[in-house]
Design a protein around this motif. Structure first.
Motif, short mmCIF file in Angstrom:
data_model
loop_
_atom_site.label_atom_id
_atom_site.label_comp_id
_atom_site.label_asym_id
_atom_site.label_seq_id
_atom_site.Cartn_x
_atom_site.Cartn_y
_atom_site.Cartn_z
N ARG A 38 62.44 -5.64 9.22
CA ARG A 38 61.32 -6.58 9.18
C ARG A 38 60.63 -6.67 10.54
NH1 ARG A 38 60.17 -10.43 5.40
NH2 ARG A 38 62.04 -9.79 4.27
N ARG A 39 61.45 -6.73 11.59
CA ARG A 39 60.89 -6.78 12.96
C ARG A 39 60.12 -5.51 13.28
NH1 ARG A 39 65.69 -8.09 15.07
NH2 ARG A 39 65.70 -6.17 16.23
N GLU A 40 60.74 -4.37 12.96
CA GLU A 40 60.08 -3.08 13.19
C GLU A 40 58.74 -3.03 12.49
OE1 GLU A 40 60.83 0.01 14.72
OE2 GLU A 40 62.22 -1.22 15.87
N LEU A 41 58.75 -3.43 11.23
CA LEU A 41 57.54 -3.36 10.43
C LEU A 41 56.47 -4.31 10.98
CD1 LEU A 41 56.58 -1.82 7.93
CD2 LEU A 41 57.28 -3.72 6.53
N LEU A 55 58.85 0.22 3.86
CA LEU A 55 57.91 1.10 4.59
C LEU A 55 58.46 1.43 5.97
CD1 LEU A 55 54.52 -0.46 3.51
CD2 LEU A 55 55.18 1.94 3.21
N ALA A 56 59.36 0.56 6.49
CA ALA A 56 59.96 0.84 7.80
C ALA A 56 60.90 2.04 7.77
CB ALA A 56 60.71 -0.40 8.31
N LYS A 57 61.19 2.54 6.56
CA LYS A 57 62.06 3.72 6.43
C LYS A 57 61.24 5.00 6.37
CE LYS A 57 65.51 1.09 3.88
NZ LYS A 57 66.19 0.88 2.60
N TRP A 79 61.59 4.74 10.19
CA TRP A 79 60.33 5.47 10.40
C TRP A 79 60.46 6.96 10.09
CZ3 TRP A 79 57.05 1.98 9.81
CH2 TRP A 79 57.10 0.76 10.47
N GLY A 80 61.16 7.26 9.03
CA GLY A 80 61.26 8.64 8.56
C GLY A 80 62.32 9.48 9.26
N GLU A 81 62.99 8.89 10.27
CA GLU A 81 64.03 9.63 10.99
C GLU A 81 65.40 9.08 10.60
OE1 GLU A 81 63.45 12.07 13.30
OE2 GLU A 81 61.25 11.89 13.24
N GLU A 82 66.39 10.00 10.62
CA GLU A 82 67.73 9.61 10.23
C GLU A 82 68.52 9.11 11.44
OE1 GLU A 82 69.87 11.78 6.61
OE2 GLU A 82 70.44 12.61 8.55
#
Ligand SMILES: [Zn+2]
Length: 219
Positions: free
Chosen positions: A125-128, A173-175, A80-83
């Motif tokens: 996949r779960r996150e998304l 997209l989860a990244k 989600w955009g965080e490292e």
């Protein structure tokens, strides 16, 4: 050839369209082009993509591109955009999880990169899926349309919408920041009304996701 001081490598192939990539670390531009396309057309194509090429090259210079992942301790991964820093753990628990800024990945000692990647992809996949569930009502209400089904896949585009009303969203997209998922989902939902990227479609996007142009840049 060279355009604006940028090395352009042209590869002729038996394809229908031209494709363009900027290759790290030098930032050379590689073009796959059909045999029938003239050099002039290729130059025209490169010039039409120049803003994007310059942008990519500066990202590469700043090392903002992602290196090949090896799934080793200490490696950085995006959620989600965080490292997050990768920490491998024993595989007596089933799935990956995050705590603070650490991403714990359960893998067996002898696991290969492919298995590790798979375990992490299951997590993504779960996150998304969770996040899609979270925004589903909001987004479908905004657009006023519901898809027949939503699929998650690794793919080249961020999303697509087929005539049978099935929307597919890119696993990666989860990244990205969550707002990107919302934008792509609304974009695909708008295709249930307008099946193209016409002026009318863009007006729909302006109405349903007013900040879409800024969000698109993040992607
Ligand atoms: Zn589209």
């Amino acid at each position: 050839m060279e355009i604006n001081g940028i090395n352009i490598i042209i590869q002729r192939k038996n394809i229908k369209n031209m494709y363009l990539r900027v290759i790290p670390p030098e930032g050379n531009v590689k073009i796959s082009a059909p045999y029938f396309v003239s050099d002039d057309k290729i130059i025209e194509f490169v010039n039409s993509k120049m803003d994007w090429i310059i942008d990519k090259r500066s990202q590469i210079e700043k090392k903002e591109y992602l290196p090949d992942l090896k799934y080793l301790n200490g490696e950085k991964h995006l959620i989600w955009g965080e490292e997050y820093t990768l920490q491998l753990i024993a595989n007596n628990i089933k799935s990956a999880f995050v705590k603070d800024d650490v991403l714990y990945l359960p893998v067996s000692k002898r696991s290969k990169i492919k298995n590790r990647q798979k375990t992490l992809e299951d997590f993504y996949r779960r996150e998304l899926q969770n996040e899609i569930d979270n925004i589903y009502d909001k987004c479908t209400k905004i657009v006023g349309e519901k898809p027949e089904d939503i699929k998650i896949r690794k793919m080249k585009n961020w999303g697509n919408c087929k005539k049978n009303k099935v929307i597919t969203l890119n696993l990666n997209l989860a990244k990205k920041p969550k707002i990107c998922l919302e934008y792509v989902f609304i974009h695909e939902l708008c295709h249930l009304i307008e099946f193209n990227h016409s002026k009318k479609f863009k007006m729909l996007m302006d109405k349903n996701c007013p900040k879409w142009r800024e969000i698109k840049k993040i992607l």
